[in-house]
Structures are given as structure tokens and as C-alpha cells.
Design an enzyme around this catalytic site. Structure first.
Site, PDB file in Angstrom:
ATOM      1  N   HIS A   1      13.352  55.168  51.280  1.00  0.00           N
ATOM      2  CA  HIS A   1      12.340  54.141  51.017  1.00  0.00           C
ATOM      3  C   HIS A   1      11.557  54.502  49.770  1.00  0.00           C
ATOM      4  CE1 HIS A   1       9.192  51.181  51.749  1.00  0.00           C
ATOM      5  NE2 HIS A   1       8.303  52.152  51.527  1.00  0.00           N
TER       6      HIS A   1
ATOM      7  N   MET B   1      43.033  38.533  43.012  1.00  0.00           N
ATOM      8  CA  MET B   1      43.247  39.030  41.650  1.00  0.00           C
ATOM      9  C   MET B   1      42.024  39.831  41.214  1.00  0.00           C
ATOM     10  SD  MET B   1      45.226  35.921  39.726  1.00  0.00           S
ATOM     11  CE  MET B   1      46.932  35.535  40.119  1.00  0.00           C
TER      12      MET B   1
ATOM     13  N   ASP C   1      47.927  41.486  39.910  1.00  0.00           N
ATOM     14  CA  ASP C   1      47.858  40.025  39.866  1.00  0.00           C
ATOM     15  C   ASP C   1      49.210  39.333  39.970  1.00  0.00           C
ATOM     16  OD1 ASP C   1      45.201  40.482  39.534  1.00  0.00           O
ATOM     17  OD2 ASP C   1      45.011  39.537  37.561  1.00  0.00           O
TER      18      ASP C   1
ATOM     19  N   GLY D   1      49.953  41.657  35.172  1.00  0.00           N
ATOM     20  CA  GLY D   1      48.696  40.935  35.320  1.00  0.00           C
ATOM     21  C   GLY D   1      48.806  39.428  35.374  1.00  0.00           C
ATOM     22  N   SER D   2      47.784  38.773  34.846  1.00  0.00           N
ATOM     23  CA  SER D   2      47.676  37.318  34.942  1.00  0.00           C
ATOM     24  C   SER D   2      47.099  36.741  33.669  1.00  0.00           C
ATOM     25  CB  SER D   2      46.798  36.933  36.135  1.00  0.00           C
ATOM     26  OG  SER D   2      45.481  37.458  35.960  1.00  0.00           O
TER      27      SER D   2
ATOM     28  N   LEU E   1      31.116  30.935  36.913  1.00  0.00           N
ATOM     29  CA  LEU E   1      29.687  31.161  37.165  1.00  0.00           C
ATOM     30  C   LEU E   1      29.149  32.344  36.370  1.00  0.00           C
ATOM     31  CD1 LEU E   1      29.476  30.505  41.009  1.00  0.00           C
ATOM     32  CD2 LEU E   1      29.074  28.923  39.108  1.00  0.00           C
ATOM     33  N   GLU E   2      29.952  33.390  36.232  1.00  0.00           N
ATOM     34  CA  GLU E   2      29.491  34.534  35.444  1.00  0.00           C
ATOM     35  C   GLU E   2      29.276  34.136  33.990  1.00  0.00           C
ATOM     36  OE1 GLU E   2      31.437  38.255  37.974  1.00  0.00           O
ATOM     37  OE2 GLU E   2      32.154  37.847  35.953  1.00  0.00           O
TER      38      GLU E   2
END
Length: 467
Positions: free
Chosen positions: A445, A319, A313, A145-146, A187-188
Site C-alpha cells: 500500500h 495474433m 500469426d 506473421g501477418s 483504438l490504440e
């Protein structure tokens, strides 16, 4: 000494999925994880806990701002952030225990400790007490990973200058938060705190937020987040961040190279992530990394050591947890003699703000740069009956098609449940559908999915019905 057909180093979404698929295909499998819990960044300090806080904060925001128009009156409303964090921790715990169950179910041996190559068929596992054991293995999948990235001058101290990990478990709701980076993570998490009343200010080097996505999405999301009173400083280059004891001071150069400062309680450094290969002993098996820290692999995700593969990652590409999962499955099936495939162009990206942003395929700028003649169709969410009923009227769906063939080249959307809706675009593009194909499919719909059909109608000749 234990002997395995395949050993996976790292138990994030790429690692544990790879291990399960290998076990399903009859391989004797082990997985090595240096932490006490399985699941990697995604389950422990990434995807899952951030979504838990996003949902909790969205409930509070709706109760505070939109319940009244639904005929629901509340008094003395206030957030209890400690309970939100407690709930988040429970969600994480339940999810990680689910991975433990899957390891047992698939008879995968779990080895806790740091895995390090002795040679290409031998891995040393060192646990927290420093005790060592070695395992022999025919094949290896690296899925480590990272970790959060940062640049000179903004080194996190994990107290006032924090990463996404610390932002998930603060002891208080900050009065003000500076976010360095206008990408997905910043932003999250910024929107989580903005909903709870924090004054959030974003400092971004590029000229738009979510700069890797279609520019229309960046513009629309900026409008949405400004309604949360988030502030944005584009084309700003951060020079340094200082912990003053009771807060932080961020110094940056603005678009005119003028020095400006920002003060806040905390600074969230969210400038992406970088591959994590520390302690693997790659030098012992002749595997080198690029200047970006990525492990080089061929089209089969095979490293320079013929029995060692790398996914997620630590290799090139987005990623994303689901990209890592696809690669884990790909390697497992390749080792079993099957013929799997991954279409990297069709791995969707999502921003879990509210409304959500989602995309698959090429952006309009990418298509333009390639010299392809194209059509664009779009449809605003506010024109949908379902959106008006729920109050989720912000956003739009944008579909880009080849002007000559009508084949769909990209689908970009911002709106309620966009993270789920984007799969309509993924499926369509996987089968090389045209916009006309989407138009001819009946959509129920009232639903949010009708916006996808209407955008396809617009792309085929400005024939959308409801605008």
C-alpha cells in the site's frame, strides 16, 4: 551449400525467439528475413513503434490537461509530430539492433531474402537483387506473421486510405480521422491522434468496441475514449471508402440499413490482420492453408510435412507477439526432446490505450454460455489511494470465479498499468488459485495492485474493504 539443423523463416517475436531457443539447445540455426531489419511487424511497424507514439501522445495530453492541477504551468504548448515520429524511429532502430546483437551472441546465421521451399529439406533464399542461394535443413519453423486485413470496398491506397503501418508515420496531424474497426489496433492508434487534437470517429460492425473482450471492458473503455472526444458508430457496415484527393468519404449502412457517409482527412482501416504466407512455396511441400489463410498444424504445431512447423500469426489463435514467442519456445524445446506446454487460455490480451485494458481467462459471457455457476467481484480504481494520488481514477478490476470451488476463471481490468497488473491474474490462474488465495496475499500500500485483492475480496462474498 549451407546445412542447418533448424531454419526459421521470419524474424518477428515468434521467429527470433524460436531461433534463439534452438541455438541455446545446441542446434545449428539459421533465420531467414526478407526485410533489411529483423524483428518483423512487432518491432518495425507494430507493437514497439505504436507504444512509442502512445507514450509520446500521452505525455502531451497530460501536459495539456492535467499538469496544471499538479502545480505545473506551461505556456504555448503544442505537439511536434515530426519529432514524435523521429523518436519512434529511434526506438525501433535501437530495438532492431538489439535483435542483431542476439543473433550474433547465439551464433545464428541471418539470411536476408525471401525464403521459399524447394522441397521439405531445401529452402531457396532470393535477395532484393534477385540473387538466389539454397540452404539445406533438417527442420523448419515457419514464422512469417501477418499483414493488415481489409474487406472489399476499403482497399488501402496508403495515401488517404491507410493501414496501421502508414498511421505510424503520417506527415501531419489530421484534423479528422475515420477509423474502421473498434478493435485493439484501431483504438490504440485512434487514441494517439485524439490526444493530439484530431477529431476521431470509429465505425464498427459489432455492437461494442473490443468485442472479443469482456463486455464490461468495452463499456468502460467507451466511456474513457469519449472523454478524448472520440465518437463511435456501432453496428455500421462499411460499403466503400473513396479517396477524394484531399480527404476520404466513407459510406456505410447503419443499424437500420440506412446509408450514411463520413468525411475526414484520412481513413484508417483497422479490421484485423491476416496470415502472411506469400512466396513460401507451400505447394512444393504439400502444405495447405485454410479458407482463412492459416497453416494447419497439430497439437505439436507440426504441419502436414513432418519436419516443418508453423507458429504465431500464420496458425490459429490470437495474433499476439507473446503467443508467437511461447509457440517458438515450445517447438524448439519439443525438437530437443523436452516436454514444454502452452495454456492458451492463459495468454493475456492487452489494449494499450490509457488507461490500459487487460484480460486473461474466460469472459463472463463465455462462462455463462458454458453453464458454469459463477461469482463476480469488482473494484473501482477510483477507490484506491494510489489512483487518487496519480490522478488515474478511471477503470476497475473484475474477477470471475467458480461459484462452487472459488477457482479464478477470468480476470479483466481497465486502469493504470493494467498491462503489468494482469500478470497477477495469469500467475494465480496458472496455479489454479482461488479468489481466497489472492485475498490472503499481502499487497503493498498504496499500489494499483490493491484493486486486484479488493476485487477478489468482493468475489468471495462482497467483503471488499474500501467500497
Amino acid at each position: 551449400m549451407s546445412k542447418y539443423d533448424i531454419t526459421v523463416i521470419g524474424s518477428g517475436p515468434g521467429g527470433y525467439v524460436a531461433a534463439i531457443r534452438c541455438a541455446q539447445l545446441g542446434m545449428k540455426t539459421a533465420i531467414i528475413e526478407k526485410y533489411d531489419t529483423l524483428g518483423g511487424t512487432c518491432l518495425n511497424v507494430g507493437c514497439i513503434p505504436s507504444k512509442a507514439l502512445l507514450d509520446s501522445s500521452e505525455h502531451f495530453h497530460n501536459a495539456n490537461h492535467s499538469f496544471e492541477e499538479h502545480g505545473i504551468e506551461l505556456e504555448n504548448l503544442k505537439p511536434d509530430f515530426s519529432k514524435m515520429v523521429e523518436r519512434k524511429n529511434k526506438v525501433v532502430d535501437q530495438t532492431c539492433k538489439g535483435i542483431d546483437f542476439l543473433m550474433d551472441k547465439n551464433k545464428i546465421d541471418v539470411l536476408h531474402g525471401v525464403g521459399s521451399f524447394v522441397d521439405k529439406n531445401t529452402i531457396k533464399v532470393t535477395d532484393k537483387k534477385g540473387q538466389e542461394k539454397e540452404v539445406k535443413t533438417d527442420k523448419v519453423i515457419i514464422a512469417t506473421g501477418s499483414k493488415p486485413n481489409y474487406f472489399k470496398g476499403m482497399e488501402p491506397d496508403k495515401e488517404r486510405i491507410i493501414t496501421s503501418t502508414e498511421a505510424l508515420s503520417l506527415k501531419e496531424i489530421p484534423k479528422k480521422l475515420i477509423v474502421i474497426g473498434g478493435g485493439v489496433i484501431g483504438l490504440e492508434l485512434g487514441s494517439v491522434y485524439a490526444r493530439l487534437g484530431t477529431a476521431v470517429e470509429v465505425v464498427e460492425f459489432a455492437d461494442s468496441i473490443i468485442p472479443t473482450m469482456d463486455k464490461t471492458m468495452g463499456k468502460e473503455l467507451t466511456k474513457v475514449l469519449k472523454k478524448l472526444k472520440m465518437k463511435f458508430n456501432m453496428k455500421h457496415k462499411v460499403q466503400k471508402v473513396e479517396n477524394t484527393g484531399k480527404g476520404v468519404v466513407v459510406t456505410a449502412l447503419d443499424k437500420k440499413d440506412k446509408e450514411v457517409t463520413f468525411e475526414a482527412d484520412y481513413c484508417l482501416v483497422a479490421v484485423g490482420r491476416k496470415p502472411y504466407t506469400d512466396g513460401l512455396g507451400l505447394e512444393n511441400v504439400g502444405i495447405k492453408t485454410t479458407d482463412r489463410g492459416q497453416i494447419e498444424v497439430n497439437e505439436d504445431l507440426q504441419t502436414s510435412a513432418d519436419n516443418i512447423y508453423a507458429i504465431g500469426d500464420v496458425v490459429k489463435g490470437a495474433m499476439l507477439a507473446h503467443k508467437a514467442e511461447e509457440e517458438g519456445t515450445f517447438v524448439a524445446e519439443k525438437l530437443a526432446g523436452q516436454i514444454p506446454h502452452i495454456n492458451y487460455n492463459l495468454i493475456p490480451g492487452v489494449v494499450y490505450t490509457w488507461p490500459e485494458v487487460a484480460a486473461v481467462g474466460k469472459t463472463e459471457q463465455e462462462i455463462k454460455d458454458e453453464g458454469i455457476s459463477y461469482n463476480v467481484g469488482s473494484f473501482p480504481m477510483k477507490a484506491l489511494g494510489r489512483s487518487r494520488a496519480s490522478g488515474d481514477i478511471q477503470g476497475l478490476v473484475k474477477i470471475i470465479t467458480n461459484k462452487d470451488t472459488d477457482e479464478i476463471l477470468g480476470v479483466h481490468m481497465i486502469g493504470a498499468r493494467a498491462a503489468d497488473l494482469i500478470m497477477e491474474g495469469v500467475v494465480a490462474m496458472e496455479y489454479r488459485a482461488s479468489a481466497e488465495d489472492l485475498v490472503r496475499m499481502s499487497h503493498p500500500h498504496p499500489t494499483y495492485s490493491e484493486a486486484v485483492r479488493e476485487a477478489a475480496m468482493d468475489a468471495t462474498g462482497k467483503r471488499a474493504i474500501h467500497i
